[in-house]
Motif scaffolding. Structure first.
Motif, PDB file in Angstrom:
ATOM      1  N   GLU A  12       0.858  -0.981   0.092  1.00 40.48           N
ATOM      2  CA  GLU A  12      -0.017   0.110   0.095  1.00 40.48           C
ATOM      3  C   GLU A  12       0.821   1.321   0.087  1.00 40.48           C
ATOM      4  O   GLU A  12       1.872   1.376   0.446  1.00 40.48           O
ATOM      5  CB  GLU A  12      -0.898  -0.122   1.335  1.00 40.48           C
ATOM      6  CG  GLU A  12      -1.742  -1.302   1.174  1.00 40.48           C
ATOM      7  CD  GLU A  12      -2.883  -1.413   0.162  1.00 40.48           C
ATOM      8  OE1 GLU A  12      -3.023  -0.316  -0.634  1.00 40.48           O
ATOM      9  OE2 GLU A  12      -3.319  -2.525  -0.203  1.00 40.48           O
ATOM     10  N   THR A  13       0.497   2.276  -0.712  1.00 36.60           N
ATOM     11  CA  THR A  13       1.305   3.595  -0.842  1.00 36.60           C
ATOM     12  C   THR A  13       0.509   4.890  -0.405  1.00 36.60           C
ATOM     13  O   THR A  13      -0.530   4.795  -0.353  1.00 36.60           O
ATOM     14  CB  THR A  13       1.816   3.506  -2.337  1.00 36.60           C
ATOM     15  OG1 THR A  13       0.619   3.673  -3.222  1.00 36.60           O
ATOM     16  CG2 THR A  13       2.449   2.251  -2.804  1.00 36.60           C
ATOM     17  N   THR A  14       1.313   5.905  -0.590  1.00 35.59           N
ATOM     18  CA  THR A  14       0.870   7.155  -0.261  1.00 35.59           C
ATOM     19  C   THR A  14      -0.080   7.712  -1.350  1.00 35.59           C
ATOM     20  O   THR A  14      -1.042   8.536  -1.372  1.00 35.59           O
ATOM     21  CB  THR A  14       1.811   8.097   0.269  1.00 35.59           C
ATOM     22  OG1 THR A  14       2.862   8.111  -0.898  1.00 35.59           O
ATOM     23  CG2 THR A  14       2.477   7.629   1.557  1.00 35.59           C
ATOM     24  N   GLY A  15       0.229   7.036  -2.719  1.00 33.52           N
ATOM     25  CA  GLY A  15      -0.410   7.773  -3.902  1.00 33.52           C
ATOM     26  C   GLY A  15       0.067   6.703  -4.881  1.00 33.52           C
ATOM     27  O   GLY A  15       0.436   5.603  -5.080  1.00 33.52           O
ATOM     28  N   LEU A  16      -0.259   7.056  -6.271  1.00 31.32           N
ATOM     29  CA  LEU A  16      -0.162   6.145  -7.285  1.00 31.32           C
ATOM     30  C   LEU A  16       1.041   6.361  -8.046  1.00 31.32           C
ATOM     31  O   LEU A  16       1.617   5.437  -8.881  1.00 31.32           O
ATOM     32  CB  LEU A  16      -1.280   6.645  -8.378  1.00 31.32           C
ATOM     33  CG  LEU A  16      -2.845   6.277  -7.861  1.00 31.32           C
ATOM     34  CD1 LEU A  16      -3.864   6.691  -8.908  1.00 31.32           C
ATOM     35  CD2 LEU A  16      -2.917   4.875  -7.407  1.00 31.32           C
ATOM     36  N   GLU A  17       1.876   7.294  -8.046  1.00 32.15           N
ATOM     37  CA  GLU A  17       3.061   7.617  -8.652  1.00 32.15           C
ATOM     38  C   GLU A  17       4.384   7.750  -8.037  1.00 32.15           C
ATOM     39  O   GLU A  17       4.644   8.706  -7.170  1.00 32.15           O
ATOM     40  CB  GLU A  17       2.886   8.843  -9.476  1.00 32.15           C
ATOM     41  CG  GLU A  17       1.863   8.832 -10.462  1.00 32.15           C
ATOM     42  CD  GLU A  17       2.175   8.044 -11.865  1.00 32.15           C
ATOM     43  OE1 GLU A  17       3.449   7.637 -11.942  1.00 32.15           O
ATOM     44  OE2 GLU A  17       1.282   7.579 -12.550  1.00 32.15           O
ATOM     45  N   HIS A  18       5.222   6.887  -7.857  1.00 30.66           N
ATOM     46  CA  HIS A  18       6.514   6.945  -7.115  1.00 30.66           C
ATOM     47  C   HIS A  18       7.338   7.959  -7.845  1.00 30.66           C
ATOM     48  O   HIS A  18       8.187   8.539  -7.139  1.00 30.66           O
ATOM     49  CB  HIS A  18       7.270   5.497  -7.095  1.00 30.66           C
ATOM     50  CG  HIS A  18       7.577   4.959  -8.402  1.00 30.66           C
ATOM     51  ND1 HIS A  18       8.720   5.224  -9.076  1.00 30.66           N
ATOM     52  CD2 HIS A  18       6.934   4.230  -9.180  1.00 30.66           C
ATOM     53  CE1 HIS A  18       8.925   4.538 -10.482  1.00 30.66           C
ATOM     54  NE2 HIS A  18       7.908   3.797 -10.544  1.00 30.66           N
ATOM     55  N   LYS A  19       7.215   8.211  -9.001  1.00 30.72           N
ATOM     56  CA  LYS A  19       8.067   9.289  -9.754  1.00 30.72           C
ATOM     57  C   LYS A  19       7.551  10.807  -9.131  1.00 30.72           C
ATOM     58  O   LYS A  19       8.480  11.606  -9.389  1.00 30.72           O
ATOM     59  CB  LYS A  19       7.722   9.173 -11.179  1.00 30.72           C
ATOM     60  CG  LYS A  19       8.322   8.053 -11.851  1.00 30.72           C
ATOM     61  CD  LYS A  19       8.222   8.083 -13.668  1.00 30.72           C
ATOM     62  CE  LYS A  19       8.440   6.598 -14.168  1.00 30.72           C
ATOM     63  NZ  LYS A  19       8.347   6.599 -15.263  1.00 30.72           N
ATOM     64  N   LEU A  20       6.558  10.709  -8.557  1.00 26.45           N
ATOM     65  CA  LEU A  20       6.074  12.187  -7.887  1.00 26.45           C
ATOM     66  C   LEU A  20       6.365  12.011  -6.476  1.00 26.45           C
ATOM     67  O   LEU A  20       5.975  12.954  -5.541  1.00 26.45           O
ATOM     68  CB  LEU A  20       4.682  12.212  -8.094  1.00 26.45           C
ATOM     69  CG  LEU A  20       4.155  12.382  -9.490  1.00 26.45           C
ATOM     70  CD1 LEU A  20       2.446  12.633  -9.643  1.00 26.45           C
ATOM     71  CD2 LEU A  20       4.836  13.701 -10.325  1.00 26.45           C
ATOM     72  N   GLY A  21       7.219  11.002  -6.001  1.00 30.62           N
ATOM     73  CA  GLY A  21       7.796  11.332  -4.642  1.00 30.62           C
ATOM     74  C   GLY A  21       6.828  10.182  -3.648  1.00 30.62           C
ATOM     75  O   GLY A  21       7.073  10.373  -2.360  1.00 30.62           O
ATOM     76  N   HIS A  22       5.914   9.631  -4.019  1.00 29.77           N
ATOM     77  CA  HIS A  22       4.673   8.835  -3.163  1.00 29.77           C
ATOM     78  C   HIS A  22       5.816   7.629  -2.693  1.00 29.77           C
ATOM     79  O   HIS A  22       6.551   7.100  -3.481  1.00 29.77           O
ATOM     80  CB  HIS A  22       3.844   8.320  -3.902  1.00 29.77           C
ATOM     81  CG  HIS A  22       2.750   9.556  -4.060  1.00 29.77           C
ATOM     82  ND1 HIS A  22       2.091  10.028  -3.165  1.00 29.77           N
ATOM     83  CD2 HIS A  22       2.390  10.153  -5.107  1.00 29.77           C
ATOM     84  CE1 HIS A  22       1.408  10.994  -3.351  1.00 29.77           C
ATOM     85  NE2 HIS A  22       1.368  11.158  -4.710  1.00 29.77           N
ATOM     86  N   ARG A  23       5.369   7.236  -1.609  1.00 30.85           N
ATOM     87  CA  ARG A  23       6.067   6.293  -0.741  1.00 30.85           C
ATOM     88  C   ARG A  23       5.362   4.753  -0.390  1.00 30.85           C
ATOM     89  O   ARG A  23       4.080   5.029  -0.523  1.00 30.85           O
ATOM     90  CB  ARG A  23       6.675   6.509   0.495  1.00 30.85           C
ATOM     91  CG  ARG A  23       7.453   8.126   0.519  1.00 30.85           C
ATOM     92  CD  ARG A  23       8.792   7.818  -0.376  1.00 30.85           C
ATOM     93  NE  ARG A  23       9.903   6.942   0.415  1.00 30.85           N
ATOM     94  CZ  ARG A  23      10.346   7.186   1.472  1.00 30.85           C
ATOM     95  NH1 ARG A  23      10.710   8.427   1.903  1.00 30.85           N
ATOM     96  NH2 ARG A  23      11.263   6.168   2.182  1.00 30.85           N
ATOM     97  N   VAL A  24       5.912   3.909  -0.087  1.00 32.15           N
ATOM     98  CA  VAL A  24       5.447   2.543   0.545  1.00 32.15           C
ATOM     99  C   VAL A  24       4.948   2.799   1.896  1.00 32.15           C
ATOM    100  O   VAL A  24       5.964   3.205   2.710  1.00 32.15           O
ATOM    101  CB  VAL A  24       6.382   1.412   0.257  1.00 32.15           C
ATOM    102  CG1 VAL A  24       5.580   0.256   0.875  1.00 32.15           C
ATOM    103  CG2 VAL A  24       6.577   1.252  -1.254  1.00 32.15           C
ATOM    104  N   ILE A  25       3.964   2.480   2.251  1.00 34.18           N
ATOM    105  CA  ILE A  25       3.401   2.671   3.610  1.00 34.18           C
ATOM    106  C   ILE A  25       3.072   1.135   4.385  1.00 34.18           C
ATOM    107  O   ILE A  25       2.886   1.234   5.507  1.00 34.18           O
ATOM    108  CB  ILE A  25       2.396   3.700   3.650  1.00 34.18           C
ATOM    109  CG1 ILE A  25       0.915   3.277   3.099  1.00 34.18           C
ATOM    110  CG2 ILE A  25       2.871   4.976   3.656  1.00 34.18           C
ATOM    111  CD1 ILE A  25      -0.160   3.748   3.439  1.00 34.18           C
TER     112      ILE A  25
END
Length: 243
Positions: A9-22
């Motif tokens: 599960e993640t903070t958002g849909l795009e890791h390229k935008l800086g979203h992270r694994v939670i």
């Protein structure tokens, strides 16, 4: 054959935008049997969680404040998955996020330590072209109980994925499984009688493999699934029905 069913599960849909694994959830399967070994951690992302992502998994930033960072569990995670085949539903999403986390630590991509990655979503699309193939739909299609899945959760989804994968690949066991010598106690030797008139003391030994209780239960589950898919026209159940 060691396989790891993995979900994040993640903070958002795009890791390229800086979203992270939670959250990371993994369950282990060896020779198509769950081992009850699993890896599970919630992670502090040090950033906000998108409202859309929160609506999907329900994991709040407040809940994650006292949880470890990815850097603190990275080695433990890599040790758990090392050498195994990873099975992930929509694998490019999870692999992209995990590799982004590893890159922040100057660590090699996860594919370099695993035996391979299998995308179960791609497999489902090949088996059921033109149909929806998310986990909820696949659970309904294969008669798998997912009543506890009110929100997405990495560990629960990994466990459900393991059941879905076994159902989708049912029938392949003969290609990948060998007879377990430890089950010799379940074998019986039957001696064939000699035909009349023969005096040679010869006996022909035949090995009979008795189905285990778990195998019988899986067989019943398969018949129930066929019965459901065929709308009550399962021939095997018809043959065994009382007259």
């Amino acid at each position: 054959m060691r396989q790891i069913f993995l979900d994040t599960e993640t903070t958002g849909l795009e890791h390229k935008l800086g979203h992270r694994v939670i959250e990371i959830g993994c369950v282990e399967m060896v020779n198509r049997r769950l081992t009850n070994h699993h890896f599970h951690h919630y992670l502090n992302p040090d950033r906000d969680i998108d409202a859309g992502a929160l609506a999907v998994h329900g994991i709040s930033l407040e809940f994650l404040q006292d949880k470890p960072r990815f850097a603190e569990i990275a080695e433990e995670f890599l040790d758990f998955v090392r050498g195994a085949e990873l099975i992930i539903h929509n694998a490019s999403f999870d692999i992209g996020f995990l590799n982004a986390e590893l890159a922040l630590l100057d660590m090699a991509p996860i594919e370099t330590i695993c035996h391979g990655v299998l995308d179960s979503l791609r497999l489902a699309k090949e088996l059921h072209p033109g149909k929806k193939n998310n986990l909820n739909v696949l659970c309904e299609r294969y008669g798998i109980d997912n009543s506890k899945r009110t929100l997405h959760g990495a560990l629960l989804d990994a466990e459900i994925l393991a059941e879905v994968y076994v159902a989708m690949t049912r029938g392949q066991e003969s290609l990948i499984m060998e007879i377990d010598q430890d089950k010799a106690s379940a074998q019986e030797t039957i001696l064939s009688p000699l035909p009349q008139g023969m005096h040679e003391e010869i006996r022909h030994a035949h090995t009979v493999l008795r189905a285990t209780g778990q195998e019988l239960a899986e067989h019943d589950q398969l018949l129930a699934s066929i019965q459901k898919e065929s709308k009550g026209k399962c021939l095997w159940l018809a043959d065994t029905a009382p007259a």
